[in-house]
Design a protein around this motif. Sequence first.
Motif, PDB file in Angstrom:
ATOM      1  N   SER A 103       2.033  10.268 -26.036  1.00  0.00           N
ATOM      2  CA  SER A 103       2.873  10.792 -24.866  1.00  0.00           C
ATOM      3  C   SER A 103       2.897   9.946 -23.584  1.00  0.00           C
ATOM      4  O   SER A 103       3.780   9.670 -22.985  1.00  0.00           O
ATOM      5  N   GLY A 148       8.797  27.970 -19.842  1.00  0.00           N
ATOM      6  CA  GLY A 148       8.570  26.607 -20.586  1.00  0.00           C
ATOM      7  C   GLY A 148       8.521  27.060 -22.103  1.00  0.00           C
ATOM      8  O   GLY A 148       9.270  26.315 -23.039  1.00  0.00           O
ATOM      9  N   ILE A 152      11.045  25.699 -24.791  1.00  0.00           N
ATOM     10  CA  ILE A 152      10.585  25.018 -26.254  1.00  0.00           C
ATOM     11  C   ILE A 152      10.937  25.646 -27.323  1.00  0.00           C
ATOM     12  O   ILE A 152      11.347  25.109 -28.405  1.00  0.00           O
ATOM     13  N   TYR A 164       9.521  17.378 -29.859  1.00  0.00           N
ATOM     14  CA  TYR A 164       8.654  18.026 -28.382  1.00  0.00           C
ATOM     15  C   TYR A 164       8.414  16.877 -27.681  1.00  0.00           C
ATOM     16  O   TYR A 164       8.488  16.724 -26.439  1.00  0.00           O
ATOM     17  N   THR A 167       9.943  15.980 -24.099  1.00  0.00           N
ATOM     18  CA  THR A 167       9.408  16.500 -23.090  1.00  0.00           C
ATOM     19  C   THR A 167       8.186  15.438 -22.119  1.00  0.00           C
ATOM     20  O   THR A 167       8.011  15.734 -20.989  1.00  0.00           O
ATOM     21  N   TRP A 168       7.522  14.601 -23.098  1.00  0.00           N
ATOM     22  CA  TRP A 168       7.013  13.780 -22.068  1.00  0.00           C
ATOM     23  C   TRP A 168       7.808  12.664 -21.469  1.00  0.00           C
ATOM     24  O   TRP A 168       7.238  11.931 -20.643  1.00  0.00           O
ATOM     25  N   MET A 170       9.778  12.102 -18.943  1.00  0.00           N
ATOM     26  CA  MET A 170      10.536  12.694 -17.822  1.00  0.00           C
ATOM     27  C   MET A 170      10.185  11.701 -16.457  1.00  0.00           C
ATOM     28  O   MET A 170      11.190  11.067 -16.024  1.00  0.00           O
ATOM     29  N   GLU A 234      -1.607  21.947 -24.393  1.00  0.00           N
ATOM     30  CA  GLU A 234      -0.544  21.474 -25.339  1.00  0.00           C
ATOM     31  C   GLU A 234      -0.627  21.872 -26.430  1.00  0.00           C
ATOM     32  O   GLU A 234       0.297  22.506 -27.123  1.00  0.00           O
ATOM     33  N   TYR A 238       1.856  25.125 -27.585  1.00  0.00           N
ATOM     34  CA  TYR A 238       3.194  24.511 -28.063  1.00  0.00           C
ATOM     35  C   TYR A 238       3.006  23.790 -29.413  1.00  0.00           C
ATOM     36  O   TYR A 238       3.907  23.990 -30.135  1.00  0.00           O
TER      37      TYR A 238
ATOM     38  N   THR B  47      16.151  14.434 -18.802  1.00  0.00           N
ATOM     39  CA  THR B  47      14.966  15.043 -19.334  1.00  0.00           C
ATOM     40  C   THR B  47      14.673  15.950 -18.218  1.00  0.00           C
ATOM     41  O   THR B  47      14.142  17.078 -18.378  1.00  0.00           O
ATOM     42  N   PHE B  51      13.879  19.611 -18.590  1.00  0.00           N
ATOM     43  CA  PHE B  51      12.493  20.334 -18.851  1.00  0.00           C
ATOM     44  C   PHE B  51      11.754  20.629 -17.407  1.00  0.00           C
ATOM     45  O   PHE B  51      10.738  21.180 -17.359  1.00  0.00           O
ATOM     46  N   TRP B  52      12.375  20.389 -16.314  1.00  0.00           N
ATOM     47  CA  TRP B  52      11.917  20.756 -15.166  1.00  0.00           C
ATOM     48  C   TRP B  52      12.816  21.850 -14.346  1.00  0.00           C
ATOM     49  O   TRP B  52      12.470  22.904 -13.921  1.00  0.00           O
TER      50      TRP B  52
END
Lengths: 299, 331
Positions: A103, A148, A152, A164, A167-168, A170, A234, A238, B47, B51-52
């Motif tokens: 991640s 969220g 997801i 998934y 999502t990391w 960002m 997490e 999820y 992203t 996602f935000w």
Amino acid sequence: MTKNSVFKTFKKKLLGNNENTSRHVIFIVFFIIYVVMCVYYLYPLFWTLSNSLKSVEEYYDSTLALPKTWDFGYYVKIFTTFRVGEAGFWTMAVNSFWLAFGSQILNLLASAMLAYPLARYNFPGKNFLYGVIVFRITIPIIGGSAAGYKLIRALNMLNNPLPYSLTWFMGFDMSALIMYGYFKGISKEYSEAAYMDGATRLQTLLTVVLPQAIPCIIALYISNVMGRWNQYSESMLYLTKFPNLAYGLYLFQDEVLFVEGGTPMFYGAIILSAIVPIVLFMVGQKTMLLNMSVGGLKG
Amino acid sequence: MADRFSNGNFLSRQIGKLKTHIKKKYNMEDRQAFGFCYLMVILPVITFCVFWLYLNIDSVFLAFQDGDGNFTLDNFKQIWTAFVAEDKYGFNLWDMLLQSWLFWIICRFCWVVQTLSTYILYKRIPGHYIFRTIFMIPSVLGGIVWTLIMKSFVAADGPILQWVNMMGIEVSLDVQMKGFLNAIESAVPTLLLIQVLPAIFQFSFVLSGAFARIGDEMFEVGKLEGIGFIREFITISIPLVWPTIIITIIGWFSSIFTQDNGAFLYTNGKHGTASVGFYLFYLAKSITDEGGKAGLYGYPSALGVLFTAITVPIVMVTRHFLEKVHADVSY
């Protein structure tokens, strides 16, 4: 060195050379408090380790006493008995690895991709993007977890690690802000020289700027991985089918009395799951100290 | 007007105008640099938007929707009920708010000591390296490991209760049987103590990094002026690391409702230990446990909207005033 000279050196270090009374008093008071606090921090760890080396009978005889013999038997049993659903210890350890290390690779890549242009170029929208980072860090948006989960789920990312992992990626976070400061502090002369020599912008980034930013990137990586390693949320929300060690410990705490090895084995599992962050901290402490600072919010 | 927009060429004409404008304003070199920058930021921006941005906008819509997606204010009515009585899980929102604020206020007092402590470690008190390594233990081990250790420590068979008994201090039968965290009379103070204590002397890397950037000459000037240690700390060091402190303080106010979800691991919110941070996580977990049923999203989202609406102005005002205390510094 004699005892006397060791004491003199210690006294000199504690009190300094000059006659600064307030410094002396504060240092002495804090030194005493620090020693007490060290006991507070270390004793629970020692107690857990000590009890993990006892047999179940010995543990219930006295949890305060030291183990009569150091029995590492339960540590071996952890690998077979510490299970959550179908996931055993090693599966959970592997999940912890990719959840923490993987991640943070994606997260820091995104942070770097965002921070580099913001720090080194002037382009339309730059201030807006910087403002968004600061906004995200400073303005609390509370209670997004319901939306969220819905998102997801709608994207079919629940218990689906590969999608998934998006999502990391960002980057609008504190890491981006720290990298921004670091990239800004790197001299532009080298990159300009490389550019004059015919390097493309990407080559300049990869061969000139990035190598200079490695200490900062390593510091952030270690710090973030340490934070992630024992994060359970997490896995709990999820990725329930991919329990990591932290989530495994959370679930296992209610079952310890029903498995062979009971509480001592559970303490052993706690100690084992703490090894990776401790090693990371030992390795990266100095790098983190030297390379992590945040300047301000004004850009 | 309608003709203008229905004309398919309108959009391409506008794009053409924009292109001409950019070509006039920026040379080829600039345009290539812009292209590089946009290529770099595009993926994180996408992203972020999904996602935000989308997630939080959806959260606002969910707050005003029932399980079928129809507009309703029932979620806010549920909040009111949770304030004046109890929610469906048996929690009272007002009690949780008080618990959150109590924890928050205690932590803020501790921060003063924490900052001074970080400064003293930065000033190399003997054993500073060992101290700061040890003080990082709770952060290094992470929430779950430290929590499980401390939970065992104050349990009925843990050492604290045994020491208390050895010293002849009287505790109730409830505490003797269940341990400090599971007895109603001791749960809240115990939870506060074991959560707050590690925070007091915790070493801050970011703050220490900021102190390390202060040049020695600044302290030399102070020495020549004959100022003491505390004055040096307050009048030289604090102003110079003020930008970092601003971020820390803003972080406090941002997390005023979400900071303390330790109750989730320690007590699962029992015995009056539930706080807002705990509650929000508890509700999120309930959604997961119940497989994401449609009617479950509205209430937590409404809570989020309410607390965000309270927190945002506080943070904005705080930031505004903090930036006026000391001018932004560079050194």
